[in-house]
Design a protein around this motif. Structure first.
Motif: not given
Length: 319
Positions: A154-160, A162-178
């Motif tokens: 596997v390429q490490y970009t795959s894990f990046v 997957i991690a980005l999906a959780f980060v974006v979810w947090f940003v959009i639904f749990k932050t004032p910016f989101g």
């Protein structure tokens, strides 16, 4: 070859093809959550792919070495964000039709990318890159029975991704910016009344979408194709849009949809080497990802409600 052995072959390939789809779908979520339709993801991925390969080749010539493709990913993000202004400025400031803009930008992107490649290399495609983001076995995890299918080759970009999906979810639904971003996509007048700058938030949403789209295109180029031509990105941007809709504009839903479409693409690529489906005509395997996309969106996704004001230009003081 038993079922587990088949998975050991299919899963790493599926992760490789799912990675750019997941990243691009996350970018589409930023744009459409802000109220701007981004049909131009395909074109932005084209620009990202061209930027990724050209930057990697240039840095390699300068002696940068194995870090070249990683630096190229960052450059592609910047270029993708800037290229997305071709969508943001007319759509947000001039209230142009966003769907027509997206189609036009997709056509512009492929023409511009091929023109730049011809100017730089005097031919219709680039050379193959010497340094790519290679497939690796993750230490320790690749030795665990069954689970190792996710950690071998596997390429490490795959894990990046997957991690980005959780980060974006947090940003959009749990932050004032989101919250502000979602508010201008649902009810921009109410957001404006509360002091939120609708124009600024929509620009940020589109440019974040461009950054993610550029990154997705570059990831596909430096991990899968390793060069750029006019056919490097063919339909991946539209599959990413489908993953975004299939995921109901939710980053975690887009993650699941991206993995599903990546699995379908993997079967189309290596299906002829697998038991049971190795006798299926190659043409049917090639159309399988797109057929599954249609079936998923038509029959499996259920009701998918887009942000209420997506695609509708905001005119201050008008409902």
């Amino acid at each position: 070859m038993n079922f587990l052995e088949v998975l050991y072959i299919v899963v790493p390939v599926a992760l490789a093809y799912a990675t750019p789809l997941i990243i691009a779908a996350l970018g589409g979520i930023f744009s459409e959550r802000s109220g701007v339709v981004n049909i131009a993801l395909e074109g932005i991925m084209v620009i990202g792919a061209a930027t990724g390969i050209i930057t990697t080749l240039t840095l390699t010539d300068l002696g940068v070495g194995a870090s070249s493709p990683w630096i190229a990913l960052l450059v592609a993000m910047v270029v993708g964000a800037l290229f997305s202004l071709f969508l943001a400025v007319p759509a947000i400031l001039w209230r142009a039709d966003q769907t027509v803009l997206g189609v036009a930008i997709n056509m512009l992107a492929i023409g511009l990318a091929i023109f730049v490649v011809r100017v730089l290399y005097n031919k219709g495609q680039t050379d193959f890159i010497e340094y790519r983001i290679a497939k690796e076995n993750v230490p320790f995890l690749s030795d665990i029975p069954v689970l190792k299918m996710f950690f071998i080759n596997v390429q490490y970009t795959s894990f990046v991704a997957i991690a980005l999906a959780f980060v974006v979810w947090f940003v959009i639904f749990k932050t004032p910016f989101g919250l502000r971003l979602r508010s201008v996509g649902e009810h921009p007048m109410a957001a404006d009344t509360m002091g939120i700058n609708v124009t600024k938030m929509r620009f940020m949403g589109v440019m974040l979408s461009g950054a993610f789209g550029g990154l997705a295109g570059a990831v596909y180029a430096v991990t899968v194709t390793t060069n750029f031509s006019g056919t490097t990105i063919v339909g991946q941007g539209f599959l990413a849009i489908a993953a975004m809709i299939f995921g109901k504009w939710n980053p975690l839903g887009a993650l699941g949809a991206g993995l599903f479409f990546g699995f379908a693409q993997a079967l189309s690529i290596i299906g002829s080497n697998l038991p049971v489906i190795n006798n299926v005509p190659q043409l049917l395997l090639l159309i399988a990802p797109y057929a599954l996309t249609i079936l998923a969106l038509a029959g499996l996704v259920g009701r998918a409600d887009a942000p209420k004001s997506v695609g509708i230009p905001y005119i201050k003081g008008k409902r």
